[in-house]
Design a protein around this motif. Structure first.
Motif, PDB file in Angstrom:
ATOM      1  N   PHE A 138      27.467   5.480 -14.444  1.00 15.83           N
ATOM      2  CA  PHE A 138      26.349   5.464 -15.380  1.00 15.83           C
ATOM      3  C   PHE A 138      25.808   6.889 -15.516  1.00 15.83           C
ATOM      4  O   PHE A 138      26.136   7.781 -14.720  1.00 15.83           O
ATOM      5  CB  PHE A 138      25.246   4.498 -14.939  1.00 15.83           C
ATOM      6  N   LEU A 139      25.009   7.101 -16.559  1.00 18.15           N
ATOM      7  CA  LEU A 139      24.419   8.410 -16.842  1.00 18.15           C
ATOM      8  C   LEU A 139      22.965   8.417 -16.408  1.00 18.15           C
ATOM      9  O   LEU A 139      22.223   7.459 -16.644  1.00 18.15           O
ATOM     10  CB  LEU A 139      24.496   8.724 -18.337  1.00 18.15           C
ATOM     11  N   VAL A 140      22.575   9.522 -15.800  1.00 20.12           N
ATOM     12  CA  VAL A 140      21.178   9.764 -15.450  1.00 20.12           C
ATOM     13  C   VAL A 140      20.680  10.864 -16.377  1.00 20.12           C
ATOM     14  O   VAL A 140      21.098  12.018 -16.280  1.00 20.12           O
ATOM     15  CB  VAL A 140      21.042  10.187 -13.977  1.00 20.12           C
ATOM     16  N   ASN A 141      19.802  10.514 -17.300  1.00 15.07           N
ATOM     17  CA  ASN A 141      19.321  11.445 -18.320  1.00 15.07           C
ATOM     18  C   ASN A 141      17.948  11.972 -17.908  1.00 15.07           C
ATOM     19  O   ASN A 141      16.990  11.214 -17.811  1.00 15.07           O
ATOM     20  CB  ASN A 141      19.237  10.738 -19.676  1.00 15.07           C
ATOM     21  N   THR A 142      17.875  13.276 -17.673  1.00 13.59           N
ATOM     22  CA  THR A 142      16.677  13.864 -17.087  1.00 13.59           C
ATOM     23  C   THR A 142      15.821  14.573 -18.136  1.00 13.59           C
ATOM     24  O   THR A 142      16.248  14.805 -19.269  1.00 13.59           O
ATOM     25  CB  THR A 142      17.050  14.876 -15.993  1.00 13.59           C
ATOM     26  N   ASP A 143      14.633  14.920 -17.700  1.00  9.97           N
ATOM     27  CA  ASP A 143      13.694  15.659 -18.538  1.00  9.97           C
ATOM     28  C   ASP A 143      13.777  17.147 -18.170  1.00  9.97           C
ATOM     29  O   ASP A 143      13.160  17.590 -17.203  1.00  9.97           O
ATOM     30  CB  ASP A 143      12.279  15.123 -18.315  1.00  9.97           C
ATOM     31  N   GLY A 144      14.603  17.897 -18.911  1.00 11.40           N
ATOM     32  CA  GLY A 144      14.706  19.328 -18.695  1.00 11.40           C
ATOM     33  C   GLY A 144      15.799  19.774 -17.758  1.00 11.40           C
ATOM     34  O   GLY A 144      15.926  20.970 -17.465  1.00 11.40           O
ATOM     35  N   HIS A 145      16.637  18.853 -17.282  1.00 13.75           N
ATOM     36  CA  HIS A 145      17.696  19.214 -16.335  1.00 13.75           C
ATOM     37  C   HIS A 145      19.056  18.672 -16.748  1.00 13.75           C
ATOM     38  O   HIS A 145      20.007  18.732 -15.954  1.00 13.75           O
ATOM     39  CB  HIS A 145      17.348  18.714 -14.930  1.00 13.75           C
ATOM     40  N   GLY A 146      19.174  18.141 -17.948  1.00 19.24           N
ATOM     41  CA  GLY A 146      20.470  17.694 -18.435  1.00 19.24           C
ATOM     42  C   GLY A 146      20.778  16.259 -18.082  1.00 19.24           C
ATOM     43  O   GLY A 146      19.913  15.484 -17.658  1.00 19.24           O
ATOM     44  N   SER A 147      22.056  15.909 -18.248  1.00 11.43           N
ATOM     45  CA  SER A 147      22.514  14.544 -18.019  1.00 11.43           C
ATOM     46  C   SER A 147      23.618  14.558 -16.974  1.00 11.43           C
ATOM     47  O   SER A 147      24.531  15.399 -17.022  1.00 11.43           O
ATOM     48  CB  SER A 147      23.028  13.930 -19.328  1.00 11.43           C
ATOM     49  N   TYR A 148      23.537  13.595 -16.021  1.00 10.79           N
ATOM     50  CA  TYR A 148      24.472  13.541 -14.899  1.00 10.79           C
ATOM     51  C   TYR A 148      25.260  12.243 -14.938  1.00 10.79           C
ATOM     52  O   TYR A 148      24.720  11.170 -15.220  1.00 10.79           O
ATOM     53  CB  TYR A 148      23.724  13.630 -13.569  1.00 10.79           C
ATOM     54  N   LEU A 149      26.556  12.362 -14.640  1.00 15.35           N
ATOM     55  CA  LEU A 149      27.434  11.203 -14.538  1.00 15.35           C
ATOM     56  C   LEU A 149      27.633  10.910 -13.057  1.00 15.35           C
ATOM     57  O   LEU A 149      27.979  11.803 -12.267  1.00 15.35           O
ATOM     58  CB  LEU A 149      28.777  11.502 -15.207  1.00 15.35           C
TER      59      LEU A 149
END
Length: 926
Positions: free
Chosen positions: A474-485
């Protein structure tokens, strides 16, 4: 530059669809001289030109450059304009002066008949010559003025070829067949004439006479469009009127026709080389539809749309302060579905309950099995403002402002509250409930909210949303730090997403799209990872680069923004909008550099300044990055985003400024002329004078030095001669003394016969000696004779006790080979008087003369006497011939005329009478 945006309906007959599209409006607020625009065109470099009732304007995508009477136009009310092959912009109006603009300078030419006003209702172009006028009077430019065209002057020479063509065009326009069609006007370029009339148009090849007739009704246009015009632009023929614009193909068919909406009231439109559509209006300035936005559809304009979701079989958008809208994929429109004036949140479909849920600030609506009946829940009375819902282990879980609540799916009663502020999203993953919070990724487990154990710092980053990619990731979509898989074991940052705020994402096993404040980031599956493929922003048709949500639907992408929803084709065709990089202004010491003659005189502390601009019709004109270098002083490229370049203290030379961005290249040449003393000829004269002066000085000091050295050498030579003379004077008495002693010996012994013979030889030797005594050098042949005479005298004295032999190398040239006079005699004398004389037995003396090379020879004087060491005497105050010889050899070597080596050795070191050998190596320096 501010641009007003309008949403209008534009029909593209070629592609056969109807769509709402977004235009950009340019008015006097943006720099236009007037909102009453007559015509538009594009020149050979890519600039857009507009003519108005208040002057002309040149547009590069950022700003308008205005030309009016203050720049030299004869009038501000310009009716028509044309571009020739040399990129001169010709302007036409009712005036006594007509002309063109070249390099932003206005050139005008009067009527050859002073004061006569020209009325250029029609403009025709033949072989780089314009003929302008109307049915009654025509003019062409010749010798700096507009000359009246009379067809009686037409000749067969090539000079009047354009007159012949124009005469034929006028004659064709008068034919009854065209008169019946109500011909409104005709224009031509070279041999192609376009004749316009209300029902259609005709294309006539003036050389072949072939006619192509076309009717407007064939192209789904009005049968009788008003204000029809043809337009020669970008090597195309375009036909335009109040309601359309079309491009003619090679068969003069309008294969690309764009329908302009009547409410725009644009009577003249143009398609530029990049595919953008430009529309001129009488009161609203210019409208431009970007090429990329011609492929896009814009719905819910000026509405803030946060989320897009596929809810069961429905596609739903939540519209701020209006509710949920349902998407019609056939009509590409959104229609109201659930009206809600409160703040709307998410819409979700839960498979386990076979129901759709629509969450807002005040209520949650459940729709089971896609039925029309709705189960409405009042949040304030039961569960509060639920933002989203997840079904897990028989219960519903929803996030609210103060945490997470557990809900009975049957009664919608709140079972339990898990307090935790800042929960923004929920995700069911592997039978666990994950929470996106303002301080990291959390998990609801055993009734508690705890941090997820990950190696990455996702524990502390603020998270906006969670997006399932596959069952395992799943993707973790952050505020100001991008998106992580992540799979909760490993974490990887999606490339190019660092430092971005990712509001939401949509993913499948092949693609990922991220909605961020910088547009849409696209990724494609490449092995185990996802590869970044690009970013979509305003240049790709988005109404705003800040994107809230994305949803792929068939071949389209639905994109929600704070300014409505854009529908983009997933395969977007983009034509380049950056057409040119160029030098807009060039200054030398704050004075303009003339384009025609860019040459300036050198000054100290000079300064050259360039203003760099572009022709760029992109919707989002970001700061341009380009490379530059100034030849010949800069070989390497420098990358910059600066719009101004400065070069200081440039020496006289020819310079070329090179600009490069992408595939675009531009150069600007200028010359800094040298002052008179910096010119090559002056420099050559200075160099010659300097070299001459230096040469003269060197010659003077060299001569002076040579004179000193010559004088010194001469003095040394004289001194050497005096020394040699003195040495010879010392040696002569010594030889005479030894000879007289021998004669005295014979007289004392009453051997008068021998003494007489001895005296005769001695007198002969003395006479020969005196003849040569004044010579510094004598032939080797003479020296040998002297030595032989001397040894003969000594042999008489020693009788049988002395014998000698002289051995001469046959290769020696005795007459030509010279030797310092009396050089060998002292050694021969020593061999006789000290070697043989002290020996008890008889002795022998051998003289060897050997050649070494043409300049050098060797002499060996060998005796078998008692030896040098046995006969050496201590100094007794008398002159010693051996010492005199050594001094003489030293003086000869110092004279630089001779190189003489001299050394002694024992012949028989093992015997009592060791004997002696003296060796000379004599070289005459030439």
């Amino acid at each position: 530059m501010s641009r007003t945006k309008f949403h209008i309906i534009v029909f593209i007959v070629m592609w056969n669809f109807c769509a709402s599209q977004e235009l950009v409006n340019y008015t006097i607020k943006d720099g236009l001289p007037s909102n009453r625009v007559y015509r538009l065109t594009q020149d050979n470099e890519g600039f857009i030109w507009a003519i108005t009732d208040k002057g002309m304007a040149k547009f590069n995508g950022r700003e308008f450059k205005v030309f009016n009477t203050s720049n030299g136009l004869p009038t501000n009310d310009i009716w028509d304009l044309r571009v020739d092959a040399e990129n001169r912009i010709w302007f036409f109006s009712k005036s006594t002066l007509l002309g063109y603009i070249e390099n932003e300078k206005v050139h005008t030419f009067p009527n050859c008949q002073a004061g006569v006003v020209m009325f250029p209702a029609s403009t025709n172009f033949y072989s780089n010559t314009f003929i302008v006028g109307n049915s009654g009077q025509w003019f062409y430019l010749e010798n700096g003025c507009w000359k009246n065209l009379t067809f009686s002057e037409v000749q067969d020479t090539s000079k009047y070829h354009f007159k012949k063509l124009h005469k034929k065009a006028v004659q064709l326009a008068e034919l009854p067949a065209f008169k019946e069609k109500s011909v409104t006007r005709f224009r031509n370029r070279d041999s192609i004439m376009v004749m316009l009339y209300n029902e259609g148009f005709s294309i006539i090849n003036l050389l072949s006479g072939k006619i192509y007739e076309r009717e407007f009704k064939k192209y789904a246009s009005h049968q009788n469009p008003n204000f029809i015009r043809n337009h020669f632009v970008n090597d195309q023929i375009q036909i335009t009127g109040f309601d359309f614009v079309g491009i003619l193909d090679d068969n003069f068919e309008m294969d690309k026709v764009v329908k302009i909406p009547p409410n725009l009231k644009a009577y003249f439109s143009m398609i530029d080389r990049s595919g953008n559509i430009w529309c001129a209006t009488f009161s609203r300035g210019i409208f431009m539809l970007p090429q990329v936005k011609r492929q896009c559809t814009y719905v819910l304009p000026h509405q803030k749309v946060d989320q897009l979701a596929r809810v069961g079989k429905r596609i739903v958008a939540n519209v701020y302060n209006k509710g949920f809208y349902e998407y019609d994929s056939l009509q590409k429109k959104f229609r109201p579905f659930i009206t809600d004036k409160s703040f709307v949140f998410n819409a979700v479909y839960l498979d386990s309950l076979e129901s759709s849920f629509f969450c807002s600030e005040k209520k949650t609506i459940q729709i089971a099995n896609e039925a029309a009946s709705r189960h409405q829940v009042d949040h304030f009375n039961k569960i509060g403002g639920v933002r989203s819902l997840v079904y897990l282990n028989g219960f519903l879980y929803g996030n609210i402002s103060s945490g997470v609540i557990k809900i009975d799916p049957e009664t919608f009663e709140r079972i339990k509250t898990f307090d935790y502020y800042g929960v923004r999203d929920l995700l069911r993953f592997r039978d666990s409930l994950l929470l996106a919070t303002s301080d990291g990724l959390k998990i609801l487990s055993d009734g508690n909210i705890t941090s997820v154990s990950l190696a990455d710092n996702l524990l502390k980053k603020p998270i906006l949303s969670l997006t399932k990619v596959m069952d395992s990731q799943f993707l973790v979509n952050t505020d100001g730090h991008g998106s992580y898989l992540t799979d909760l074991k490993e974490v990887s940052l999606l490339p190019n997403s660092e430092f971005l705020s990712v509001e939401s994402a949509v993913a499948n096993k092949y693609f990922i799209w991220l909605a961020s404040e910088s547009g849409i980031l696209q990724y494609k599956k490449a092995g185990p990872d996802y590869q970044y493929t690009g970013t979509l922003n305003e240049n790709d048709g988005l109404p705003s680069k800040k994107v809230n949500a994305i949803l792929p639907v068939g071949d389209d992408l639905l994109v929600s923004t704070d300014d409505g929803v854009a529908i983009l084709p997933r395969t977007l065709y983009k034509q380049p909008q950056l057409l040119k990089i160029y030098v807009e202004k060039a200054l030398f010491n704050q004075s303009p550099i003339p384009a025609s003659e860019p040459a300036m005189r050198y000054t100290t502390d000079n300064s050259v300044d360039f203003s760099i601009a572009t022709i760029d019709f992109s919707s989002a004109q970001n700061q341009l990055s380009y490379r530059y270098r100034l030849l010949p002083i800069q070989k390497d490229w420098t990358t910059t985003t600066a719009s101004n370049l400065n070069f200081s203290n440039l020496p006289p030379d020819k310079y070329t400024l090179e600009l490069k961005t992408g595939n675009l290249m531009e150069t600007a040449n200028f010359t800094i002329l040298p002052l008179w003393w910096q010119r090559p000829l002056a420099k050559a004269v200075f160099w010659l004078a300097g070299i001459s002066l230096l040469g003269g000085m060197l010659y003077y000091f060299r001569n002076k030095e040579v004179s000193k050295k010559t004088a010194k050498i001469t003095a040394q030579k004289k001194m050497a001669e005096y020394e040699l003379y003195a040495l010879r004077a010392q040696m002569n008495p010594h030889f005479v003394f030894n000879s007289l002693a021998a004669i005295q010996y014979y007289i004392n012994n009453n051997d008068f016969e021998t003494s007489e013979k001895y005296l005769v030889k001695f007198s002969k030797l003395i006479r020969q000696f005196f003849e040569l005594s004044k010579e510094s050098e004598i032939p080797l042949e003479t020296e040998i004779k002297l030595l032989k005479n001397y040894l003969d005298i000594e042999k008489l004295r020693f009788k049988e006790k002395l014998d000698y032999q002289i051995h001469i190398d046959s290769t020696l040239n005795l007459p030509e080979t010279t030797i310092p006079s009396m050089l060998l005699q002292p050694i021969v004398e020593n061999a006789v008087n000290h070697g043989i004389f002290n020996k008890e037995k008889e002795g022998n003396i051998n003289l060897y003369f050997r050649s070494i090379d043409e300049q050098e020879f060797m002499v060996e004087i060998m005796d078998d006497g008692v030896g040098f060491s046995n006969s050496r005497k201590k100094p007794n105050g008398k002159v010693n011939s051996s010492a005199v010889l050594e001094n003489r050899i030293a003086v000869l070597n110092r004279s630089k005329q001779w190189e003489i080596q001299f050394f002694n050795a024992e012949v028989f070191p093992e015997k009592i009478d060791t004997g002696n050998i003296t060796t000379f190596k004599i070289k005459k320096v030439r």
